[in-house]
Design a protein around this motif. Sequence first.
Motif, PDB file in Angstrom:
ATOM      1  N   GLY A 102       0.830  -1.200   0.000  1.00 58.15           N
ATOM      2  CA  GLY A 102       0.000   0.000   0.000  1.00 58.15           C
ATOM      3  C   GLY A 102       0.867   1.253   0.000  1.00 58.15           C
ATOM      4  O   GLY A 102       2.016   1.246  -0.426  1.00 58.15           O
ATOM      5  N   ARG A 103       0.293   2.335   0.535  1.00 55.96           N
ATOM      6  CA  ARG A 103       0.995   3.619   0.436  1.00 55.96           C
ATOM      7  C   ARG A 103       1.981   3.850   1.567  1.00 55.96           C
ATOM      8  O   ARG A 103       1.734   3.461   2.709  1.00 55.96           O
ATOM      9  N   ALA A 104       3.096   4.486   1.210  1.00 61.62           N
ATOM     10  CA  ALA A 104       4.081   4.935   2.199  1.00 61.62           C
ATOM     11  C   ALA A 104       4.208   6.432   1.961  1.00 61.62           C
ATOM     12  O   ALA A 104       4.782   6.864   0.958  1.00 61.62           O
ATOM     13  N   VAL A 119      11.545  -4.132   0.769  1.00 61.17           N
ATOM     14  CA  VAL A 119      10.816  -4.798  -0.305  1.00 61.17           C
ATOM     15  C   VAL A 119       9.418  -4.187  -0.338  1.00 61.17           C
ATOM     16  O   VAL A 119       8.869  -3.828   0.703  1.00 61.17           O
ATOM     17  N   ALA A 120       8.879  -4.042  -1.562  1.00 57.96           N
ATOM     18  CA  ALA A 120       7.523  -3.488  -1.688  1.00 57.96           C
ATOM     19  C   ALA A 120       6.701  -4.360  -2.609  1.00 57.96           C
ATOM     20  O   ALA A 120       7.228  -5.051  -3.492  1.00 57.96           O
ATOM     21  N   GLY A 121       5.388  -4.305  -2.412  1.00 62.50           N
ATOM     22  CA  GLY A 121       4.464  -4.992  -3.308  1.00 62.50           C
ATOM     23  C   GLY A 121       4.283  -4.191  -4.591  1.00 62.50           C
ATOM     24  O   GLY A 121       4.500  -2.969  -4.595  1.00 62.50           O
ATOM     25  N   GLU A 122       3.847  -4.888  -5.641  1.00 60.25           N
ATOM     26  CA  GLU A 122       3.692  -4.232  -6.959  1.00 60.25           C
ATOM     27  C   GLU A 122       2.799  -3.006  -6.903  1.00 60.25           C
ATOM     28  O   GLU A 122       2.993  -2.045  -7.640  1.00 60.25           O
ATOM     29  N   SER A 123       1.784  -3.036  -6.037  1.00 61.73           N
ATOM     30  CA  SER A 123       0.863  -1.887  -6.026  1.00 61.73           C
ATOM     31  C   SER A 123       1.197  -0.864  -4.942  1.00 61.73           C
ATOM     32  O   SER A 123       0.417   0.056  -4.698  1.00 61.73           O
ATOM     33  N   ALA A 124       2.336  -1.037  -4.298  1.00 63.51           N
ATOM     34  CA  ALA A 124       2.743  -0.050  -3.282  1.00 63.51           C
ATOM     35  C   ALA A 124       3.096   1.269  -3.968  1.00 63.51           C
ATOM     36  O   ALA A 124       3.424   1.292  -5.164  1.00 63.51           O
ATOM     37  N   SER A 125       3.016   2.348  -3.215  1.00 64.75           N
ATOM     38  CA  SER A 125       3.475   3.633  -3.777  1.00 64.75           C
ATOM     39  C   SER A 125       4.095   4.475  -2.665  1.00 64.75           C
ATOM     40  O   SER A 125       3.898   4.217  -1.473  1.00 64.75           O
ATOM     41  N   PHE A 126       4.848   5.481  -3.115  1.00 60.77           N
ATOM     42  CA  PHE A 126       5.688   6.269  -2.208  1.00 60.77           C
ATOM     43  C   PHE A 126       5.484   7.741  -2.536  1.00 60.77           C
ATOM     44  O   PHE A 126       5.457   8.112  -3.713  1.00 60.77           O
ATOM     45  N   GLN A 151      20.279  14.063  -7.210  1.00 59.04           N
ATOM     46  CA  GLN A 151      19.732  15.388  -6.909  1.00 59.04           C
ATOM     47  C   GLN A 151      18.433  15.693  -7.674  1.00 59.04           C
ATOM     48  O   GLN A 151      17.473  16.206  -7.124  1.00 59.04           O
ATOM     49  N   LYS A 152      18.441  15.372  -8.992  1.00 59.12           N
ATOM     50  CA  LYS A 152      17.279  15.718  -9.813  1.00 59.12           C
ATOM     51  C   LYS A 152      16.035  14.971  -9.346  1.00 59.12           C
ATOM     52  O   LYS A 152      14.956  15.528  -9.238  1.00 59.12           O
ATOM     53  N   ARG A 153      16.184  13.673  -9.130  1.00 59.36           N
ATOM     54  CA  ARG A 153      15.056  12.868  -8.679  1.00 59.36           C
ATOM     55  C   ARG A 153      14.580  13.324  -7.318  1.00 59.36           C
ATOM     56  O   ARG A 153      13.380  13.388  -7.048  1.00 59.36           O
ATOM     57  N   ALA A 154      15.545  13.630  -6.437  1.00 60.69           N
ATOM     58  CA  ALA A 154      15.175  14.053  -5.092  1.00 60.69           C
ATOM     59  C   ALA A 154      14.380  15.362  -5.165  1.00 60.69           C
ATOM     60  O   ALA A 154      13.359  15.523  -4.491  1.00 60.69           O
ATOM     61  N   SER A 155      14.844  16.272  -6.014  1.00 60.83           N
ATOM     62  CA  SER A 155      14.127  17.550  -6.157  1.00 60.83           C
ATOM     63  C   SER A 155      12.717  17.297  -6.660  1.00 60.83           C
ATOM     64  O   SER A 155      11.745  17.872  -6.155  1.00 60.83           O
ATOM     65  N   GLU A 156      12.605  16.428  -7.654  1.00 57.85           N
ATOM     66  CA  GLU A 156      11.288  16.137  -8.234  1.00 57.85           C
ATOM     67  C   GLU A 156      10.351  15.561  -7.166  1.00 57.85           C
ATOM     68  O   GLU A 156       9.202  15.983  -7.017  1.00 57.85           O
ATOM     69  N   LEU A 157      10.871  14.594  -6.429  1.00 58.46           N
ATOM     70  CA  LEU A 157      10.026  13.933  -5.426  1.00 58.46           C
ATOM     71  C   LEU A 157       9.616  14.894  -4.312  1.00 58.46           C
ATOM     72  O   LEU A 157       8.480  14.864  -3.840  1.00 58.46           O
ATOM     73  N   LEU A 158      10.557  15.750  -3.906  1.00 54.35           N
ATOM     74  CA  LEU A 158      10.271  16.609  -2.756  1.00 54.35           C
ATOM     75  C   LEU A 158       9.547  17.902  -3.145  1.00 54.35           C
ATOM     76  O   LEU A 158       8.760  18.417  -2.360  1.00 54.35           O
ATOM     77  N   LEU A 159       9.795  18.420  -4.343  1.00 45.47           N
ATOM     78  CA  LEU A 159       9.133  19.682  -4.715  1.00 45.47           C
ATOM     79  C   LEU A 159       7.716  19.436  -5.226  1.00 45.47           C
ATOM     80  O   LEU A 159       6.789  20.159  -4.886  1.00 45.47           O
ATOM     81  N   GLY A 161       5.999  16.388  -4.889  1.00 47.13           N
ATOM     82  CA  GLY A 161       5.263  15.573  -3.910  1.00 47.13           C
ATOM     83  C   GLY A 161       4.373  14.515  -4.525  1.00 47.13           C
ATOM     84  O   GLY A 161       3.505  13.969  -3.847  1.00 47.13           O
ATOM     85  N   ASP A 162       4.566  14.235  -5.811  1.00 47.01           N
ATOM     86  CA  ASP A 162       3.723  13.223  -6.457  1.00 47.01           C
ATOM     87  C   ASP A 162       4.119  11.818  -6.007  1.00 47.01           C
ATOM     88  O   ASP A 162       5.273  11.573  -5.676  1.00 47.01           O
ATOM     89  N   LYS A 163       3.156  10.903  -6.088  1.00 45.53           N
ATOM     90  CA  LYS A 163       3.503   9.531  -5.684  1.00 45.53           C
ATOM     91  C   LYS A 163       4.174   8.806  -6.837  1.00 45.53           C
ATOM     92  O   LYS A 163       3.901   9.088  -8.011  1.00 45.53           O
ATOM     93  N   ILE A 164       5.058   7.902  -6.478  1.00 50.23           N
ATOM     94  CA  ILE A 164       5.685   7.049  -7.487  1.00 50.23           C
ATOM     95  C   ILE A 164       5.374   5.596  -7.152  1.00 50.23           C
ATOM     96  O   ILE A 164       5.097   5.247  -6.006  1.00 50.23           O
ATOM     97  N   SER A 165       5.438   4.766  -8.191  1.00 49.13           N
ATOM     98  CA  SER A 165       5.100   3.352  -8.022  1.00 49.13           C
ATOM     99  C   SER A 165       6.279   2.601  -7.410  1.00 49.13           C
ATOM    100  O   SER A 165       7.418   3.109  -7.357  1.00 49.13           O
ATOM    101  N   ALA A 166       5.994   1.365  -7.008  1.00 46.71           N
ATOM    102  CA  ALA A 166       7.058   0.523  -6.457  1.00 46.71           C
ATOM    103  C   ALA A 166       8.138   0.280  -7.518  1.00 46.71           C
ATOM    104  O   ALA A 166       9.336   0.295  -7.209  1.00 46.71           O
ATOM    105  N   ALA A 167       7.710   0.081  -8.767  1.00 47.89           N
ATOM    106  CA  ALA A 167       8.694  -0.174  -9.829  1.00 47.89           C
ATOM    107  C   ALA A 167       9.630   1.026  -9.990  1.00 47.89           C
ATOM    108  O   ALA A 167      10.857   0.877 -10.106  1.00 47.89           O
ATOM    109  N   GLU A 168       9.051   2.243  -9.992  1.00 51.90           N
ATOM    110  CA  GLU A 168       9.894   3.447 -10.108  1.00 51.90           C
ATOM    111  C   GLU A 168      10.809   3.581  -8.889  1.00 51.90           C
ATOM    112  O   GLU A 168      11.988   3.937  -9.024  1.00 51.90           O
ATOM    113  N   ALA A 169      10.246   3.319  -7.715  1.00 56.14           N
ATOM    114  CA  ALA A 169      11.047   3.436  -6.484  1.00 56.14           C
ATOM    115  C   ALA A 169      12.236   2.486  -6.531  1.00 56.14           C
ATOM    116  O   ALA A 169      13.331   2.809  -6.081  1.00 56.14           O
TER     117      ALA A 169
END
Length: 257
Positions: A102-104, A119-126, A151-159, A161-169
């Motif tokens: 699920g969601r984190a 480890v995360a499940g396929e439908s987990a998100s972050f 740095q770029k990914r961190a900026s994207e995630l933190l600025l 705030g969108d959720k990403i999938s387990a595969a992307e994570a």
Amino acid sequence: MKNDNIVTEVTEGVQRIEIRRPEKKNALTVGMYAAMADALLQAETDRDVRVILFHGQADIFTSGNDIGDFLQNPANSEDSPVFQFLRALMHAKKPILAAVTGRAIGIGTTMLLHCDYVVAGESASFSLPFVNLALVPEAGSSLLLPLVVGQKRASELLLFGDKISAAEACDIGLINSVVADVDVGSHALAKARILAAKPRAALLATKSLLKRAIVPLVESAMIEEAHEFSDRLSSPEAKEVLSAFLEKRRPDAARLD
Ligand code: COA
């Protein structure tokens, strides 16, 4: 410090810490942080515990800090339960694993930066929606996230705030592996047991060496983040966004500037 929403158990060298408050999507309260900090500190001195495993339930890891608590019990000193929890996590000598289903959200994701295997499940998100809540990152994530994902990914995630999938994570190195949702628990336990069976001193020494250079830096990042977090939390814009969530309405855009 017991709390009904934190369930702990030691079996075969594995200290399980379950976040169990499903009716509130496992939102973390002051009492839950205190119980998790205690569990981590006890694990340090309990020879029966060789590794620690965090998990939630099938459909939720955690929705992050309880938003009501942000308003009613803000963490305003270094003794606050949330900081005790984060310090215990950062200084933990034994390996820590997390099984995410699920969601984190928020600290549900930043705490993973301190884990040794996730480890995360396929439908987990972050997601890291701190800015959306008129807040700033915590748990040393302003330092650790760029180191882990770039740095770029961190900026994207933190600025954004969108959720990403387990595969992307997994692709960006935030987590170690993705398995079918139903297999998350058994995969995590199997990995935990493998570590629990390793030579004790070598395992602990290796974790310590891995963290040696970074821990002092994370500690100081956490202190700076905490000052900024506290300022943001008491700002009118944060009060508006957080109250809007609790009142199930959209924040008033005019009050966000
Ligand atoms: N703090 C306090 N309560 C929370 C919460 C949180 N972080 N997350 C969920 N809840 C509560 C909801 O208010 C709701 O309570 P209610 O039944 O008394 O109304 C209950 O949990 C169920 O949540 P709901 O929003 O109805 O479930 P959902 O499936 O539609 O959405 C989430 C789930 C997790 C996506 C959504 O609740 C959410 O976005 N939560 C806030 C996440 C967040 O911003 N956390 C802070 C990070 S710093």
